[in-house]
Design a protein around this motif. Sequence first.
Motif, short mmCIF file in Angstrom:
data_model
loop_
_atom_site.label_atom_id
_atom_site.label_comp_id
_atom_site.label_asym_id
_atom_site.label_seq_id
_atom_site.Cartn_x
_atom_site.Cartn_y
_atom_site.Cartn_z
N LEU A 22 0.87 -1.18 0.00
CA LEU A 22 0.00 0.00 0.00
C LEU A 22 0.90 1.22 0.00
O LEU A 22 1.81 1.33 0.83
CB LEU A 22 -0.90 0.01 1.23
CG LEU A 22 -1.86 1.19 1.36
CD1 LEU A 22 -2.96 1.10 0.31
CD2 LEU A 22 -2.47 1.23 2.74
N GLN A 38 -7.61 3.87 3.27
CA GLN A 38 -7.03 3.49 1.99
C GLN A 38 -6.81 1.98 1.92
O GLN A 38 -7.04 1.36 0.89
CB GLN A 38 -5.72 4.23 1.76
CG GLN A 38 -5.20 4.05 0.35
CD GLN A 38 -4.06 4.98 0.03
OE1 GLN A 38 -3.94 6.07 0.59
NE2 GLN A 38 -3.21 4.56 -0.88
N ALA A 39 -6.40 1.35 3.03
CA ALA A 39 -6.22 -0.11 3.05
C ALA A 39 -7.56 -0.82 2.84
O ALA A 39 -7.63 -1.81 2.10
CB ALA A 39 -5.60 -0.54 4.38
N GLN A 42 -8.55 -0.51 -0.84
CA GLN A 42 -7.73 -1.34 -1.73
C GLN A 42 -7.97 -2.83 -1.53
O GLN A 42 -7.99 -3.58 -2.50
CB GLN A 42 -6.25 -1.02 -1.52
CG GLN A 42 -5.34 -1.71 -2.52
CD GLN A 42 -3.95 -1.12 -2.53
OE1 GLN A 42 -3.74 0.06 -2.26
NE2 GLN A 42 -2.97 -1.95 -2.83
N TYR A 43 -8.18 -3.26 -0.29
CA TYR A 43 -8.26 -4.71 -0.01
C TYR A 43 -9.63 -5.19 0.44
O TYR A 43 -9.81 -6.35 0.74
CB TYR A 43 -7.19 -5.10 1.01
CG TYR A 43 -5.81 -4.94 0.43
CD1 TYR A 43 -5.35 -5.80 -0.56
CD2 TYR A 43 -4.99 -3.90 0.82
CE1 TYR A 43 -4.11 -5.65 -1.13
CE2 TYR A 43 -3.73 -3.74 0.26
CZ TYR A 43 -3.30 -4.62 -0.71
OH TYR A 43 -2.06 -4.46 -1.28
N ALA A 53 -0.78 -2.54 9.24
CA ALA A 53 0.10 -1.96 8.22
C ALA A 53 1.49 -1.83 8.84
O ALA A 53 1.65 -1.26 9.91
CB ALA A 53 -0.42 -0.59 7.80
#
Length: 68
Positions: A22, A38-39, A42-43, A53
């Motif tokens: 990431l 954001q994680a 994205q996932y 993270a």
Amino acid sequence: MSDYLIFARRAYPQPLELLGPLRVEDEAGASLAQLAEQARVQYGREGWIEMIAIPRLAIAQVIPVSNP
């Protein structure tokens, strides 16, 4: 920019699995909430009970890898 590796699990008996990298734009200083959002984007948002993270800069190689 800051680079992270994202690990997650869907149930506590399972080990954390590597989901992937990431990259976060942090020119103004990304907050933990922005990193988490954001994680999830994205996932995926569903099914994770734990997601972590790890900054790539924090990774320490403990076994040297030699190229043949």
